[in-house]
Structures are given as structure tokens and as C-alpha cells.
Design a protein around this motif. Sequence first.
Motif, PDB file in Angstrom:
ATOM      1  N   ILE A   3     -40.507  -4.169  77.661  1.00 57.35           N
ATOM      2  CA  ILE A   3     -39.722  -3.209  77.903  1.00 57.35           C
ATOM      3  C   ILE A   3     -39.240  -3.334  79.439  1.00 57.35           C
ATOM      4  O   ILE A   3     -40.103  -3.908  80.334  1.00 57.35           O
ATOM      5  N   LYS A   4     -38.000  -3.002  79.544  1.00 56.49           N
ATOM      6  CA  LYS A   4     -37.333  -3.157  81.005  1.00 56.49           C
ATOM      7  C   LYS A   4     -37.068  -1.820  81.345  1.00 56.49           C
ATOM      8  O   LYS A   4     -36.033  -1.213  80.467  1.00 56.49           O
ATOM      9  N   TYR A   5     -37.293  -1.295  82.380  1.00 55.52           N
ATOM     10  CA  TYR A   5     -36.961   0.327  82.666  1.00 55.52           C
ATOM     11  C   TYR A   5     -36.362   0.231  84.081  1.00 55.52           C
ATOM     12  O   TYR A   5     -36.932  -0.623  85.100  1.00 55.52           O
ATOM     13  N   ARG A  66     -45.906   3.621  72.153  1.00 56.88           N
ATOM     14  CA  ARG A  66     -47.170   2.954  73.164  1.00 56.88           C
ATOM     15  C   ARG A  66     -46.111   2.336  74.578  1.00 56.88           C
ATOM     16  O   ARG A  66     -47.026   2.712  75.498  1.00 56.88           O
ATOM     17  N   LEU A  67     -45.328   1.665  74.342  1.00 58.80           N
ATOM     18  CA  LEU A  67     -44.519   1.057  75.348  1.00 58.80           C
ATOM     19  C   LEU A  67     -44.082   2.010  76.422  1.00 58.80           C
ATOM     20  O   LEU A  67     -44.268   1.963  77.423  1.00 58.80           O
ATOM     21  N   LEU A  68     -43.452   3.116  75.935  1.00 57.72           N
ATOM     22  CA  LEU A  68     -42.672   4.085  76.703  1.00 57.72           C
ATOM     23  C   LEU A  68     -43.817   4.860  77.386  1.00 57.72           C
ATOM     24  O   LEU A  68     -43.876   5.283  78.596  1.00 57.72           O
ATOM     25  N   GLU A  69     -44.935   5.436  76.812  1.00 51.40           N
ATOM     26  CA  GLU A  69     -45.934   5.726  77.482  1.00 51.40           C
ATOM     27  C   GLU A  69     -46.732   5.036  78.475  1.00 51.40           C
ATOM     28  O   GLU A  69     -47.110   5.581  79.429  1.00 51.40           O
ATOM     29  N   GLN A  70     -46.806   3.701  78.483  1.00 48.55           N
ATOM     30  CA  GLN A  70     -47.255   2.941  79.387  1.00 48.55           C
ATOM     31  C   GLN A  70     -46.366   3.164  80.580  1.00 48.55           C
ATOM     32  O   GLN A  70     -46.662   2.939  81.794  1.00 48.55           O
ATOM     33  N   VAL A  75     -42.267  11.150  75.476  1.00 51.23           N
ATOM     34  CA  VAL A  75     -41.822  10.798  74.103  1.00 51.23           C
ATOM     35  C   VAL A  75     -42.005  12.109  73.259  1.00 51.23           C
ATOM     36  O   VAL A  75     -42.828  13.046  73.500  1.00 51.23           O
ATOM     37  N   TYR A  76     -40.835  12.596  72.599  1.00 54.18           N
ATOM     38  CA  TYR A  76     -40.843  14.032  71.918  1.00 54.18           C
ATOM     39  C   TYR A  76     -40.555  13.552  70.566  1.00 54.18           C
ATOM     40  O   TYR A  76     -39.798  12.760  70.327  1.00 54.18           O
ATOM     41  N   ALA A  77     -40.987  14.518  69.301  1.00 56.79           N
ATOM     42  CA  ALA A  77     -40.555  14.537  68.175  1.00 56.79           C
ATOM     43  C   ALA A  77     -39.276  15.267  67.915  1.00 56.79           C
ATOM     44  O   ALA A  77     -38.896  16.196  68.614  1.00 56.79           O
TER      45      ALA A  77
END
Length: 77
Positions: A3-5, A66-70, A75-77
Motif C-alpha cells: 500500500i502507498k498512502y 489488514r493493510l489499511l488498519e496497519q 475501515v467500515y462496513a
Amino acid sequence: MKIKYDPKADAAYIYLSNKAYAYGKDLDNSRRLDYASDGTIIGVELLCVKRGVNPANLPEQDKIIRLLEQKNIKVYA
């Protein structure tokens, strides 16, 4: 998968493959899937990530979450 943020752009890009980009399709105003010429999804572009990301309909959803949480991206549903 990586991931690149970019916090200034409030955008993230998730690389799923090293194949060349052929075309993209928007899922909605803040999510886009990029494809190789053979139809393989090669990446996911996410905009406005400070508001949170909806993982519905994303490929490899569990890994992406998992990547986003790192990166401390909600993250939402």
C-alpha cells in the motif's frame, strides 16, 4: 501486496500485481479498480480515506483490510 498512502492527497493505492495497467473501473466516487489487459485486477485506488474506507466488493478484502488498519485507516462496513 503493498500500500502507498499519501496523506496530503488523502488517497491510498494498493498494488495487487506488477502487470501493466490497461484500464480502470470506478466502483463509486472514492474507489477504483485498475486492470491488466487480461482482466486481472492489478490495483485499488482509494480516495478520501480519512473518512474511512468501505471494503465491500474489493478483491482480497481481508488482506486489504489488514493493510489499511496497519496504516491506521478506518475501515467500515
